[in-house]
Structure formats: structure tokens, C-alpha cells
Design a protein around this motif. Structure first.
Motif, PDB file in Angstrom:
ATOM      1  N   LEU A 181      27.712  25.003  73.540  1.00 29.13           N
ATOM      2  CA  LEU A 181      26.751  25.998  73.074  1.00 29.13           C
ATOM      3  C   LEU A 181      27.432  27.031  72.187  1.00 29.13           C
ATOM      4  O   LEU A 181      28.648  27.217  72.248  1.00 29.13           O
ATOM      5  N   GLN A 182      26.617  27.689  71.368  1.00 25.53           N
ATOM      6  CA  GLN A 182      27.141  28.715  70.468  1.00 25.53           C
ATOM      7  C   GLN A 182      27.832  29.837  71.242  1.00 25.53           C
ATOM      8  O   GLN A 182      27.322  30.266  72.276  1.00 25.53           O
ATOM      9  N   GLY A 183      28.968  30.236  70.734  1.00 26.35           N
ATOM     10  CA  GLY A 183      29.662  31.361  71.354  1.00 26.35           C
ATOM     11  C   GLY A 183      30.620  30.970  72.460  1.00 26.35           C
ATOM     12  O   GLY A 183      31.368  31.802  72.978  1.00 26.35           O
ATOM     13  N   LYS A 219      42.740  25.512  68.098  1.00 25.46           N
ATOM     14  CA  LYS A 219      43.807  25.559  69.117  1.00 25.46           C
ATOM     15  C   LYS A 219      44.241  24.160  69.524  1.00 25.46           C
ATOM     16  O   LYS A 219      45.428  23.897  69.712  1.00 25.46           O
ATOM     17  N   GLN A 232      34.745  29.642  58.993  1.00 27.62           N
ATOM     18  CA  GLN A 232      35.616  30.006  60.125  1.00 27.62           C
ATOM     19  C   GLN A 232      36.656  28.910  60.357  1.00 27.62           C
ATOM     20  O   GLN A 232      37.844  29.189  60.552  1.00 27.62           O
ATOM     21  N   THR A 241      36.979  27.979  67.619  1.00 26.44           N
ATOM     22  CA  THR A 241      38.322  28.484  67.935  1.00 26.44           C
ATOM     23  C   THR A 241      39.129  27.410  68.663  1.00 26.44           C
ATOM     24  O   THR A 241      40.296  27.166  68.348  1.00 26.44           O
ATOM     25  N   GLY A 258      41.296  27.856  77.863  1.00 25.27           N
ATOM     26  CA  GLY A 258      41.564  28.870  76.847  1.00 25.27           C
ATOM     27  C   GLY A 258      41.996  30.141  77.547  1.00 25.27           C
ATOM     28  O   GLY A 258      41.335  30.611  78.471  1.00 25.27           O
ATOM     29  N   LYS A 269      33.887  27.057  70.653  1.00 22.56           N
ATOM     30  CA  LYS A 269      34.100  25.683  70.153  1.00 22.56           C
ATOM     31  C   LYS A 269      34.982  25.644  68.907  1.00 22.56           C
ATOM     32  O   LYS A 269      35.951  24.881  68.854  1.00 22.56           O
ATOM     33  N   LYS A 279      38.100  31.284  77.766  1.00 24.44           N
ATOM     34  CA  LYS A 279      38.029  32.673  78.237  1.00 24.44           C
ATOM     35  C   LYS A 279      38.397  32.819  79.709  1.00 24.44           C
ATOM     36  O   LYS A 279      37.913  33.732  80.393  1.00 24.44           O
TER      37      LYS A 279
HETATM   38  P1  GDP Z   1      31.598  28.849  68.903  1.00 23.51           P
HETATM   39  O1  GDP Z   1      30.289  29.481  68.510  1.00 23.51           O
HETATM   40  O2  GDP Z   1      31.462  28.078  70.162  1.00 23.51           O
HETATM   41  O3  GDP Z   1      32.235  28.064  67.812  1.00 23.51           O
HETATM   42  O4  GDP Z   1      32.565  30.075  69.286  1.00 23.51           O
HETATM   43  P2  GDP Z   1      33.815  30.700  68.541  1.00 23.51           P
HETATM   44  O5  GDP Z   1      34.917  29.708  68.439  1.00 23.51           O
HETATM   45  O6  GDP Z   1      33.364  31.364  67.295  1.00 23.51           O
HETATM   46  O7  GDP Z   1      34.302  31.780  69.630  1.00 23.51           O
HETATM   47  C1  GDP Z   1      33.475  32.854  70.047  1.00 23.51           C
HETATM   48  C2  GDP Z   1      34.372  34.038  70.455  1.00 23.51           C
HETATM   49  O8  GDP Z   1      35.105  33.731  71.641  1.00 23.51           O
HETATM   50  C3  GDP Z   1      35.408  34.394  69.421  1.00 23.51           C
HETATM   51  O9  GDP Z   1      35.492  35.787  69.320  1.00 23.51           O
HETATM   52  C4  GDP Z   1      36.721  33.830  69.999  1.00 23.51           C
HETATM   53  O10 GDP Z   1      37.859  34.517  69.562  1.00 23.51           O
HETATM   54  C5  GDP Z   1      36.477  33.997  71.478  1.00 23.51           C
HETATM   55  N1  GDP Z   1      37.277  33.066  72.314  1.00 23.51           N
HETATM   56  C6  GDP Z   1      37.320  31.719  72.237  1.00 23.51           C
HETATM   57  N2  GDP Z   1      38.136  31.205  73.177  1.00 23.51           N
HETATM   58  C7  GDP Z   1      38.638  32.260  73.878  1.00 23.51           C
HETATM   59  C8  GDP Z   1      39.533  32.376  75.005  1.00 23.51           C
HETATM   60  O11 GDP Z   1      40.049  31.419  75.587  1.00 23.51           O
HETATM   61  N3  GDP Z   1      39.789  33.654  75.451  1.00 23.51           N
HETATM   62  C9  GDP Z   1      39.242  34.757  74.866  1.00 23.51           C
HETATM   63  N4  GDP Z   1      39.537  35.937  75.375  1.00 23.51           N
HETATM   64  N5  GDP Z   1      38.382  34.659  73.816  1.00 23.51           N
HETATM   65  C10 GDP Z   1      38.087  33.445  73.322  1.00 23.51           C
END
Ligand code: GDP
Length: 297
Positions: free
Chosen positions: A109-111, A120, A148, A116, A275, A114, A250
């Protein structure tokens, strides 16, 4: 720190039984009542808690333990072993294709993290596995997602395959795999579209991407801090598209750890990575044994 609350609660409970030269059934019962409460507070799935408590209790009141010289220690060892088993027992490795490129699909899901995590993971694959990854920008609905990923690729000096947001994700994935073959890149990591909620259209798209070339891994990226929601998301994605493993993001900010402790038991799919921060080197393989030790101190 991950599992902070649970670790504190369990360590407190364990202290009481640790040095005991004799452990009665009543002692075990009392301890397990506290363990149960601690797990529920950590947001572990209720069914998982019940089964866990039943398993530990059954083993702990066994005659081998009661008659041993250090019954307190034995009980703790059982809790440790069962915690490890709950999280999958052994570390689950990445499955590589013997005929490159290996295809890894990232879904979620968004946020959740994924995009990031895609970066990694590519970093881990290059550094620890000596592979040549290709990042594929197949999230065409969120324009910023492509950019991104390109930024992440630049930062890591890794190639990113993108065809903008006018081409279908299926076509992007197909061409990306061809491109990887031509360029001798041996792992293709596809960053697929995320949504706010699970919907039919998204699931169909993921199935269509799956249809091009059976991926070697389908990693679901979920946010550890969402607890039991993460477990439900994992179950839903698995039923709809099929996943081979989970990346729990996270965990650095999750003091409870309920998702980490429940996902494997509920979905039967291993947590492959966690993560531990926002930086590109903050992805670690998930080691059930080390996690269990960390919880029990
Ligand atoms: P996507 O919408 O699933 O692609 O999400 P993003 O990759 O854009 O990540 C959403 C937010 O979560 C970003 O601000 C990332 O830096 C943060 N994030 C991703 N993985 C981790 C993690 O393992 N730890 C922390 N603290 N933040 C994370």
C-alpha cells in the motif's frame, strides 16, 4: 527501539522465575498470564497469542523441566524457542533464479515504504550478494514515484528503467526484463503501484505483471507501525496476488512489534527483511533467533 515495551514486560516477568530452584504448575500459570498480557499489549494477533501461550505452557509443565536442576532457566529457554519459531525459526534467504535475471516484485500500500525499500534492497543485492540490479519504475499513477526512484538510483549509482507514466505497468515490466537481459543485469526489482486501500483494479494489475514472467519473489512491503492492520494487509495481498515474503518497514519506530510477531503465524509467509530507518543502508535480513534474544534480553 523495536519491541521496547514487550521486552521490558517480558524481562520483568522472567526475572521472577529465572532463579527458581523449583517451579510449580502454578508458577508457570502465573507467568503465562503475564506473558499473555504482554503480548496482547504488544498488539500481537489474539489467536497467535492463545496458541503461543498454550504451546509454552504445555512444554513448561512437562516433567523434564520440573525435574531439571534449573527449571526457571528451562522455562525461559522454552519461551525463547517458541518466540523464535513464531517468527519463522530460521532466516529466510532470497530465492535467486538460476537463469538470470531474477525477478523481484515489490507490492504494498501507499506510504508503506515500497519505493524506499526497492532502493535499499538493490543496495543490499549489490553490496552483499554482488549482483547487478535494475530498478524498474512501474508505479505510473503517482508521478512522483517515478522521480523518487530515479533519485534513489542516482544516489546509489544504480540503473533505473522507466518509460514515464503513459505506458502500462505490464509493458514497462516486460521491456525492463528484456533490457536487463541485454545489459546483463541479473536482478530486476519492480516497484509496482501502491494504493491507499486494496482494490480489485490494483490486484488485477499485479496479477498481469506476474503473468509476464513468473517472479522469483513477490515481496509485500508493510509498515510495522500499523500493527494488526499490517497483518490483515499481508493476508489480503497473499490471497489476491500471492506473496513469497514480507519486508517489514519502520521497525525502528515500532515499540510494540505486534506485526513482526504475528505475520508469519497468520500468513505462513516469512519476513525476509526489516527496515530500520530512512537511509539507503537501513535494511537488514530478519533473523528470528536474534529478534527473540533481543526481546528476552
Ligand atoms: P511508498 O508509497 O510505499 O513507495 O513509500 P515510500 O518509499 O515513499 O516511503 C514512505 C516514507 O516512509 C518515506 O518518508 C520513507 O523515508 C519512510 N520509510 C520507509 N522505510 C522506512 C523505515 O524502515 N524506517 C523509517 N523510519 N522510515 C521509513
Amino acid at each position: 527501539m523495536a519491541f521496547e515495551g514487550l521486552a521490558e514486560r517480558l524481562q520483568g516477568t522472567i526475572q521472577k522465575i529465572k532463579g527458581k530452584g523449583k517451579v510449580s504448575e502454578q508458577d508457570v500459570k502465573e507467568m503465562m498470564r503475564e506473558v499473555r498480557r504482554a503480548l496482547i499489549e504488544a498488539d500481537v494477533n489474539l489467536k497467535v497469542v492463545k496458541e503461543f501461550v498454550a504451546r509454552v505452557s504445555e512444554r513448561a509443565v512437562g516433567s523434564d523441566v520440573m525435574k531439571s536442576l534449573t527449571p526457571g532457566q528451562q522455562v525461559i529457554k522454552i519461551v525463547q524457542e517458541e518466540l523464535q519459531a513464531l517468527m519463522g525459526g530460521e532466516q529466510s534467504p532470497i530465492k535467486f533464479n538460476t537463469k538470470p535475471p531474477t525477478v523481484i516484485m515489490m507490492v504494498g500500500l501507499q506510504g508503506a515504504g515500497k519505493t524506499t525499500t526497492t532502493g535499499k534492497l538493490a543496495n543490499v543485492l549489490r553490496k552483499k550478494y554482488n549482483r547487478k540490479p535494475l530498478l524498474v519504475a512501474a508505479d505510473v499513477y503517482r508521478p512522483a514515484a517515478i522521480q523518487q526512484l530515479e533519485t534513489i538510483g542516482k544516489q546509489l549509482s544504480l540503473p533505473v528503467f522507466s518509460l514515464g507514466n503513459e505506458v502500462s505497468p505490464v509493458e514497462i515490466a516486460r521491456q525492463a526484463i528484456e533490457h536487463a537481459k541485454e545489459e546483463h543485469l541479473d536482478v530486476v526489482i519492480i516497484d509496482t503501484a501502491g494504493r491507499l486501500h486494496i482494490d480489485e483494479e490494483l490486484m488485477q494489475e499485479l496479477k498481469d505483471i506476474r503473468g509476464i514472467k513468473e517472479p522469483d519473489e513477490v515481496f509485500l512491503v508493510v509498515d510495522s507501525m500499523t500493527g494488526q492492520d499490517a497483518v490483515n494487509v499481508a493476508q489480503n495481498f497473499d490471497e489476491a496476488v500471492g506473496i513469497t515474503g514480507v519486508v517489514l518497514t519502520k521497525l525502528d519506530g515500532d515499540t510494540r512489534g505486534g506485526a513482526a510477531l504475528s505475520i508469519r503465524a497468520v500468513t505462513e509467509k516469512p519476513i525476509k527483511f526489516v527496515g530500520m530507518g530512512e537511509k539507503m543502508d537501513a535494511l537488514e535480513p530478519f533473523h528470528p533467533e536474534r529478534m527473540a534474544s533481543r526481546i528476552l534480553g
